[in-house]
Structure formats: C-alpha cells, structure tokens
Design a protein around this motif. Structure first.
Motif, PDB file in Angstrom:
ATOM      1  N   GLN A   1     -15.565 113.732  31.708  1.00 37.85           N
ATOM      2  CA  GLN A   1     -14.965 113.805  33.033  1.00 37.85           C
ATOM      3  C   GLN A   1     -15.353 112.591  33.875  1.00 37.85           C
ATOM      4  O   GLN A   1     -14.515 112.014  34.588  1.00 37.85           O
ATOM      5  CB  GLN A   1     -15.403 115.097  33.737  1.00 37.85           C
ATOM      6  N   GLN A   2     -16.629 112.171  33.793  1.00 43.87           N
ATOM      7  CA  GLN A   2     -17.089 111.046  34.587  1.00 43.87           C
ATOM      8  C   GLN A   2     -16.519 109.727  34.076  1.00 43.87           C
ATOM      9  O   GLN A   2     -16.095 108.876  34.861  1.00 43.87           O
ATOM     10  CB  GLN A   2     -18.615 110.976  34.589  1.00 43.87           C
TER      11      GLN A   2
ATOM     12  N   ASN B   1     -12.282 110.739  33.063  1.00 46.15           N
ATOM     13  CA  ASN B   1     -11.551 111.605  33.983  1.00 46.15           C
ATOM     14  C   ASN B   1     -10.689 112.617  33.240  1.00 46.15           C
ATOM     15  O   ASN B   1      -9.575 112.944  33.657  1.00 46.15           O
ATOM     16  CB  ASN B   1     -10.681 110.772  34.943  1.00 46.15           C
ATOM     17  N   ARG B   2     -11.216 113.128  32.152  1.00 42.76           N
ATOM     18  CA  ARG B   2     -10.516 114.152  31.373  1.00 42.76           C
ATOM     19  C   ARG B   2     -11.521 114.928  30.533  1.00 42.76           C
ATOM     20  O   ARG B   2     -12.665 114.499  30.341  1.00 42.76           O
ATOM     21  CB  ARG B   2      -9.462 113.532  30.453  1.00 42.76           C
TER      22      ARG B   2
ATOM     23  N   ARG C   1      -8.690 102.152  30.980  1.00 40.08           N
ATOM     24  CA  ARG C   1      -8.633 102.913  32.227  1.00 40.08           C
ATOM     25  C   ARG C   1      -8.715 101.980  33.430  1.00 40.08           C
ATOM     26  O   ARG C   1      -8.211 102.283  34.506  1.00 40.08           O
ATOM     27  CB  ARG C   1      -9.772 103.937  32.262  1.00 40.08           C
TER      28      ARG C   1
END
Length: 654
Positions: A504-505, A508-509, A546
C-alpha cells in the motif's frame, strides 16, 4: 482424511453402595470392634468409648514427605471433647469374628482387621468385606455431631486381581453445606474426602475417634462412577466468558465429565460478590491417569451430593495434575454461587481444589499454572487484588477455627487450613500459595501485554484460545516477553499484514495472491527481512513506473517514503544522476539508510508502540542499533521494554 466424530458427553449414573457399621458402642453385624487387637464382640460401653487413651506416638508424628509407609495424618488439637451420647447401650448384635465363649471381652483375634497404625487404647470400628460389586472410590461418613470433631479413618482395598493394596489414611473433610431459608433441610453427614482406589471388589476399614470422640452411624461408601465413551477429556474450550476483562482458560464442563444432574437436590445460592479464593486438595491418590479423571469427578459428585447430603459437588472448580480444569459446583463459573468447601467460609469465596494428596507430594507445575489461571480469571470479574487482604464473616460450624459471626482478615488467596482444623491443601500445596498469588498478579499484566501485541501487530482483538495460550506461556511456561514478541513477529499473520502495508505504501495497492506467496517464502527463508521489504519493493520497475518513468520523480518518491519530505533541487539532481548511471539500488540504500531516515523510523516506532515521540537522545541511542541490526531489532527491544509492558496494562486493564 476422515476423522470419526468424538463421542457426545452425557450424564453418567453412579452406583452407590454402603456398608453400615454403627458405632463402637453399637456395632452392626458387619462390624467388629477391637482395642489394641482385643475383640469386643458386642462393642464397648459408653464409658470405655469416651475414656479412650491419648494419641499414640506414631499418630502424632508430622506427615512424611513420601507416601509410604502409611500413617494417620496428624491433625491440629481438637476442641474440648463433646458430651457423651445419651441413651446408648451395648448392642447384642453377634460378630462374624471367632470368639472364645469363656472370655469374650479379652480375646485377641489374629484375623481382626488392623492397619498396624491404630491409636493405642482407642476402640476401633472395623470391617472386612471382599465380596462387593466393583467400585472405584471409597469414603466414610458418620452422623454429624458437635462433639465428634476428630475421627481417624484408614482403608485399604482388594483390587480385581485379588491382591490387597496398602493402607491409606483418609483425611476428614472440614467442609460443609450451610442451610438457609432458600435451601431444603436434608441430612448432612460428616465424613472423609472420597478416595479414588481404581476398580476394586473388597474393602477393609478402621475407624477410631480421637480424644474420646465416638462417631455414630458410621457408613463405608463404595462408589462405582460408571464409564462413558466420552471420558477422554483431551479437548476443551472456554466455557463462560461473562464480562471478563481476562480470557477464561479452557474448562471441562459438567456435561463433558458426565455430571448426573438428577442427584442434585440443593438449589444454587448466590453471594453478593466474590472476595477471595480458597485453595484445597481432594486428598485423593496421586497415581491416576488422564482417562480416570472424569470417573473421579463423578465419584466426588456422588459422594458430596448423596453420601454427605450436600445435593451437589462442593468445590467450584477442580484441577487435575495434568493442568486440566473441571467445572464443579452447579450455578455458573462466572457467578457468585456458594459452594461447600470451607466450613464457615463458603460465602463470597471461590473454592479451587487440586485433585490428589499434596501432603505427600508436590503439586505438578501444570496444576499450579492452571490453578493460577482460573483464579486470575475469576478475580478479573470481581476486581479482586491477588496480593491483598479481605474481611470475611465466619458462618461457624464444623471444625471452623472461628465462631459464627467472627470477622476475619485473610489473604484474598488463602489455604483451607487457614480457616479450618485441617491439613488441606497439604503441606506441599500450601507452600505454593505465594507462587500462585504472584502468578495471578503477573497473569493480569501478562494478559494485558498479549492484548497489546495483538492490537499493535495483528491490528485486531485476540481470540480466547490465542490469548489464553500466550498468557500461559508468559505466566508459567518459561517464555519471556521478548520471546513472545518475536513469535508474533515471525508469525504468518504478521508477515502478511506487513506485506500488505508495504504494498500500500510503495505501490498504492494490495498484493496479488502470487506476490503474497512469493514474499512469504522469501521472509521464511531469510532471503528478505521484514525491515528491508519496503526498500526492496522500491527497487522494482513498478515503483519506477509509478513515478512516470522519471528519475526525478523516482528520487522524490524515495524521499517521501523514507524521510516524509520532498527532495530539494540539489538532492534531486544528484540522486537522479546516480539513478541513471548506477540504477536504483545505491539511491535507495543511501536515502533509506541515512541517519535522518533512521532517526525518523526510531520516532515512528516510539509513536506506534509507546504512544509518545522519541527524545533526541533516544533517537541517537537507537540509531546504531537500527543501522547495525535493523528495524526488527529496534522493534523487539521496544516491545520487550517495561514501558511497553506497563502501557499495555493501562491500555488493557485486567
């Protein structure tokens, strides 16, 4: 694989057989009265019975540290001898023993029952019967009379192979049912504790009254507790959580051990609250196996309910030597139900009994741990301080040391002998009270620590089994707080949560199943550490993309993740050039491994686990640890600290 279902528990009816002996003044046909081996075929006179000699030397010795050879247990001095029974007269009942007609009162019969340890000069009421139906537990009862306070009972049994066992002294029970307006008036009898013999078909008994006491209407009770396919009690689960601040340890229910509720005839009574716990032992044998205990429980229930007239089992809880806990008294373990376990002190106390005789053997550690666990849980319900004292009001009666109405200050965890004239819970059991108090007090803190670990590392409340298991490991299982914290860190659940948070960090998923399994394998093998997972993910092509495949954006994202700030122009230009010429690894290592990033992670660890920022000196102290041994070492040290332990107690008070 197919596993057959376990047998369902069900009530098991116990068979109770009694041999009536009468008294030394009026023996029955089954009984033989003798004094120092001299048979009195028709019993002795009241004057002879009440004028019995002083206790023998052998009888007055302190308990041996080993169970052999058997001797009567020493008891505290009795109260003033009671009054002589009125209207008693010698019985003309014939005896089965050989008698010389010309001198019946001075015949010595070599076949008369004798343990070899009788009280000298005291008439003995004896019986020998080797033709009984199979039984597995023996107890002796007599008419409850205020003047009869000190009775010495010895028994031995004939096993199924025909061999006679050793003589055993049965400990008189200073426990009694106390009548009230809400309970029926039944015949409540005095007696010994029931003694587990294993399957037997014959019994011999010797009953004597010390200091002139003459027990009347003596009966030898033989109990066959029956058998059930559900008597293997290996599997248990928490029974009654109520509003507990602490997890309830696993308890074997009345239904599981086969309690026969049909023999209950005493409605439960409830005290206003619980103030203390009383430690007992059942004074049974210690050589029982795990599959014997359900039958032993049913024997105790039958003896207490029927033979003693209490209508139910006296203890609130019984703990076996394997560390298993059994529900005793009916009425709810979380409740204030009044038991029958400490004469005069049943109200507002929680009676816990250790299964066995702990005047002759040490209680196993598993037993002590289980006793501590159930008392700690009970105290958590009522806010009782295990290291404190409380004032209890004596109900008197029995052989209570205190008159009715006396207000007595006692430790909140005390032994039966503290309030009654008894050896219970035995010299070795009594010696463990300090350890039990410390364990109960420590268990509250240990459970709070475990709750904190679950919340901080698993982000959830603990399940009852997990909470109980980890708390037990800390309380009596030899585990340290560091060891438990390390086990949490190495758990699959914590690793999966950490992988998810890292994804997540960084991305972002959430991780896909394949990615989760791959990283779990790397962590298990040691190829990747928890504290290097995030920087490893940052070196991936996905992280670079990203940022829009821009070296400048890559550098800025690294700064945000590691330092919680953006990179300035000089930093972007410098590290972007390093990224183009040498790849992402040196950039990540330099920024993530910088002193600035390290001190920030020290502060984050303090904020998360201790609820406060790290002081500058603390950051500087831990920085070399973090740089040398990694974030995991820092986390282990913080979670093992006394500050974290005490914070857990304030967050999750017991």
């Amino acid at each position: 694989m197919y596993a057959a279902p376990s047998p369902s528990p069900h009530p098991v009816e116990s068979s109770i057989d009694e041999i009536a002996l009468g008294s030394v003044v009026e023996p029955t046909a089954d009984a033989v009265v003798s004094t120092d081996g001299v048979v009195a075929p028709e019993g002795v006179s009241e004057a002879e019975a009440t004028a019995s000699g002083a206790p023998s030397t052998a009888e007055s010795q302190p308990p041996s540290e080993s169970p052999a050879p058997p001797t009567p247990e020493a008891a505290p001095p009795s109260a003033v001898p009671g009054e002589e029974p009125e209207g008693a007269s010698p019985s003309a009942t014939p005896t089965d023993e050989p008698v010389q007609p010309e001198a019946p009162d001075s015949t010595t019969d070599e076949d008369v029952v004798s343990s070899g340890a009788e009280l000298t000069g005291v008439p003995a009421l004896t019986v020998s019967d080797d033709e009984r139906d199979t039984f597995a537990s023996v107890g002796v009862t007599w008419l409850e009379t205020p003047s009869v306070e000190d009775v010495v009972v010895q028994i031995r049994v004939q096993h199924l192979d025909g061999a006679w066992g050793e003589w055993t002294a049965l400990e008189p029970d200073d426990i009694e049912q106390q009548e009230s307006v809400t309970t029926p008036s039944t015949e409540v009898r005095a007696g010994t504790a029931p003694y587990w013999t294993g399957d037997a078909t014959g019994v011999e008994a010797v009953v004597q009254g010390r200091d002139g006491a003459v027990p009347e209407d003596v009966r030898v009770t033989l109990i066959d507790p029956g058998t059930s396919a559900a008597d293997d009690l290996a599997s248990t689960a928490p029974l009654d959580q109520a509003n507990a601040a602490m997890a309830m340890p696993a308890v074997i229910t009345r239904a599981q051990w086969g309690a026969d509720e049909r023999i209950m005839n005493w409605d439960p009574e409830y005290a206003p609250t619980i103030k203390a716990a009383t430690l007992h032992h059942t004074a049974d044998g210690n050589n029982y196996g795990p599959d014997d205990v359900a039958r032993m429980m049913r024997s105790i229930q039958a003896f207490h309910s029927v033979s003693r007239g209490w209508g139910d089992i006296g203890y609130n809880v019984i703990v076996d030597k394997f560390g298993r806990i059994y529900e005793g008294r009916y009425g709810g373990l979380s409740s204030t139900v009044v038991g029958a376990h400490a004469g005069g002190f049943n109200t507002s106390t929680f009676g816990v009994s250790m299964l066995g005789n702990y005047d002759t053997a040490q209680p196993p550690q598993a037993m002590v741990n289980a006793v501590s666990a159930i008392i700690a849980w009970k105290f958590s319900l009522y806010g009782v301080n295990p290291n404190g004292t409380t004032v209890l009001t004596s109900g008197g009666g029995g052989t209570s040391r205190y008159a009715a109405g006396a207000r007595v200050t006692l430790p909140t965890i005390f032994g039966h002998r503290d309030v009654g004239s008894t050896a219970c819970p035995g010299q070795y059991g009594y010696a463990r009270l300090g350890e039990i108090r410390a364990a109960v007090a420590g268990r509250a803190g240990n459970e709070s620590f475990v709750r904190a670990l679950y919340q901080d590392m698993m982000v959830r409340t603990p399940d009852p089994n997990g909470l109980g298991d980890w708390t037990s490991k800390l309380t009596g299982g030899g585990w340290s707080t560091r060891g438990v914290a390390s086990a949490f860190s190495n758990s699959t659940e914590f690793r999966m949560l950490t992988i998810t948070q890292a994804y997540q960090q960084v991305f972002n998923r959430a991780p896909d199943p394949g990615g989760m399994n791959t990283w779990l394998q790397y962590l298990a093998s040691g190829a990747v550490r928890i504290d290097t997972l995030r920087p490893t993910l940052m070196a991936s092509q996905e992280f670079y993309l990203r940022g829009g495949s821009s070296d400048s954006a890559f550098v800025n994202n690294i700064y945000q993740a590691a330092l919680n700030r953006g990179a300035d122009t000089w930093e972007i230009n410098y590290w972007a050039n390093v990224r183009r010429t040498s790849g992402p690894a040196p950039v990540i290592a330099a920024v993530w491994g910088s002193a600035e990033a390290g001190m920030r992670r020290v502060d984050q660890t303090y904020q998360y686990y201790l609820g406060r920022p790290a002081a500058r000196g603390e950051q500087e102290f831990w920085l070399p640890v973090l740089m040398g041994s990694g974030d995991e070492q820092l986390r282990q040290d913080v979670m093992s600290s006394m500050e974290y332990f005490l914070r857990g107690m304030s967050r999750f008070p017991g």
